[in-house]
Enzyme design. Structure first.
Site, PDB file in Angstrom:
ATOM      1  N   CYS A  14       0.844  -1.192   0.000  1.00  0.00           N
ATOM      2  CA  CYS A  14       0.000   0.000   0.000  1.00  0.00           C
ATOM      3  C   CYS A  14       0.882   1.245   0.000  1.00  0.00           C
ATOM      4  O   CYS A  14       2.073   1.191   0.322  1.00  0.00           O
ATOM      5  CB  CYS A  14      -0.902   0.016   1.229  1.00  0.00           C
ATOM      6  SG  CYS A  14      -2.088  -1.335   1.307  1.00  0.00           S
TER       7      CYS A  14
ATOM      8  N   GLU B   9       0.941   3.658   2.071  1.00  0.00           N
ATOM      9  CA  GLU B   9       1.484   3.956   3.395  1.00  0.00           C
ATOM     10  C   GLU B   9       2.767   3.178   3.656  1.00  0.00           C
ATOM     11  O   GLU B   9       3.718   3.707   4.238  1.00  0.00           O
ATOM     12  CB  GLU B   9       0.451   3.621   4.474  1.00  0.00           C
ATOM     13  CG  GLU B   9      -0.776   4.505   4.454  1.00  0.00           C
ATOM     14  CD  GLU B   9      -1.916   3.913   3.641  1.00  0.00           C
ATOM     15  OE1 GLU B   9      -3.075   4.204   3.964  1.00  0.00           O
ATOM     16  OE2 GLU B   9      -1.636   3.154   2.677  1.00  0.00           O
TER      17      GLU B   9
ATOM     18  N   ARG C 160     -10.860  10.779  -5.007  1.00  0.00           N
ATOM     19  CA  ARG C 160     -11.356  10.072  -3.820  1.00  0.00           C
ATOM     20  C   ARG C 160     -10.894  10.722  -2.526  1.00  0.00           C
ATOM     21  O   ARG C 160     -11.458  10.482  -1.464  1.00  0.00           O
ATOM     22  CB  ARG C 160     -10.921   8.611  -3.860  1.00  0.00           C
ATOM     23  CG  ARG C 160     -11.621   7.802  -4.946  1.00  0.00           C
ATOM     24  CD  ARG C 160     -11.164   6.352  -4.903  1.00  0.00           C
ATOM     25  NE  ARG C 160      -9.766   6.189  -5.297  1.00  0.00           N
ATOM     26  CZ  ARG C 160      -8.997   5.172  -4.934  1.00  0.00           C
ATOM     27  NH1 ARG C 160      -9.484   4.237  -4.121  1.00  0.00           N
ATOM     28  NH2 ARG C 160      -7.742   5.098  -5.356  1.00  0.00           N
TER      29      ARG C 160
ATOM     30  N   CYS D 150      -5.669   0.621   5.599  1.00  0.00           N
ATOM     31  CA  CYS D 150      -6.233  -0.721   5.729  1.00  0.00           C
ATOM     32  C   CYS D 150      -5.728  -1.359   7.022  1.00  0.00           C
ATOM     33  O   CYS D 150      -4.868  -0.820   7.728  1.00  0.00           O
ATOM     34  CB  CYS D 150      -5.850  -1.576   4.524  1.00  0.00           C
ATOM     35  SG  CYS D 150      -4.112  -2.063   4.481  1.00  0.00           S
TER      36      CYS D 150
ATOM     37  N   CYS E 189      -1.868  -1.968   7.184  1.00  0.00           N
ATOM     38  CA  CYS E 189      -1.114  -0.728   7.375  1.00  0.00           C
ATOM     39  C   CYS E 189      -1.262  -0.207   8.799  1.00  0.00           C
ATOM     40  O   CYS E 189      -0.312   0.315   9.381  1.00  0.00           O
ATOM     41  CB  CYS E 189      -1.563   0.327   6.375  1.00  0.00           C
ATOM     42  SG  CYS E 189      -1.058  -0.016   4.675  1.00  0.00           S
TER      43      CYS E 189
ATOM     44  N   TYR F 155      -2.857  -6.556  18.626  1.00  0.00           N
ATOM     45  CA  TYR F 155      -1.646  -7.356  18.799  1.00  0.00           C
ATOM     46  C   TYR F 155      -0.444  -6.424  18.686  1.00  0.00           C
ATOM     47  O   TYR F 155      -0.444  -5.482  17.887  1.00  0.00           O
ATOM     48  CB  TYR F 155      -1.581  -8.425  17.709  1.00  0.00           C
ATOM     49  CG  TYR F 155      -0.249  -9.132  17.613  1.00  0.00           C
ATOM     50  CD1 TYR F 155       0.048 -10.198  18.460  1.00  0.00           C
ATOM     51  CD2 TYR F 155       0.710  -8.730  16.687  1.00  0.00           C
ATOM     52  CE1 TYR F 155       1.265 -10.852  18.376  1.00  0.00           C
ATOM     53  CE2 TYR F 155       1.933  -9.378  16.604  1.00  0.00           C
ATOM     54  CZ  TYR F 155       2.211 -10.431  17.447  1.00  0.00           C
ATOM     55  OH  TYR F 155       3.415 -11.069  17.357  1.00  0.00           O
TER      56      TYR F 155
END
Length: 229
Positions: free
Chosen positions: A53, A55, A81, A87, A90, A124
């Site tokens: 991605c 990021e 957009r 996500c 990321c 986590y």
């Protein structure tokens, strides 16, 4: 509203997204701010075998440029957009590698920033991750911190851990992002008691930084020092 450094990062992500060529491999741009005030940019690399991605690409670009911990990350999609939230993968990577970073996300009244930890509650944690930490301050405190006149700060819902950390001072008008090497020596929890006059006064003072702070809020009193050199 976004602060000046936050707007600068979002503008960089938007500018990068605006020059994407429409190829399906590159549809999202990202920008990140490091603790020296530099802005790094990158775009996603989509492929049927998988691909990073935007990021994650910008994390690599920042690392290649010698950046330390990142303060802020923003991603913008092509085709108008605008701001996209990260996500799940990321979010986890950002939390593990840059746990004190903030992220620009879309909001009902326009883009806003949130701590990355707020995007993954009860997450986590990579057990062997050892990211550089940072503690944020208003630019107005720079001289007092640098001179050793200010060695404590009070935080609410803003976790700080003991150990080495960059003391980072936000951009303010013509004053750029600045940082000092430091050490967080202790973090002591305490509760505000609205019946105690000194606590009531502290509550009034803290509401400049935390407008929704309840009068019986749980606080952390952070003691720190600047490391010479």
């Amino acid at each position: 509203m976004l602060y000046p450094d936050e707007q600068r990062v979002l503008d960089a992500a938007r500018a990068q997204a605006a020059v994407l060529t429409g190829r399906p491999e590159h549809t999202v741009a990202a920008a990140a701010l490091d603790t020296t005030g530099r802005v790094h940019t990158g775009v996603n690399v989509h492929h049927f075998t998988g691909g990073p991605c935007a990021e994650l690409v910008v994390l690599g670009a920042a690392a290649a440029a010698g950046a330390g911990p990142l303060m802020l990350v923003a991603a913008v999609g092509d085709g108008g957009r605008d701001v996209l939230p990260p996500c799940g993968r990321c979010r986890q990577v950002l939390l593990d590698l840059h746990p004190d970073a903030h992220v620009v996300v879309p909001g009902d009244a326009g883009p806003r920033t949130v701590p990355v930890r707020a995007l993954l509650p009860d997450s986590y944690r990579q057990p062997d991750a050892a990211p550089e930490r940072l503690v944020r301050f208003s630019a107005a405190y720079y001289d007092d911190v640098a001179a050793g006149r200010k060695t404590t700060t009070v935080r609410h819902d803003d976790p700080v851990v003991t150990g080495p950390a960059w003391l980072v001072f936000e951009e303010d008008g013509d004053v750029p992002v600045r940082r000092l090497p430091g050490v967080v020596e202790s973090v002591e929890p305490r509760l505000l008691d609205p019946a105690v006059p000194t606590d009531a006064a502290l509550h009034r003072s803290l509401r400049r930084h935390y407008p929704a702070l309840p009068p019986d809020a749980a606080l952390d009193v952070v003691t720190f020092r600047v490391v010479p050199g």
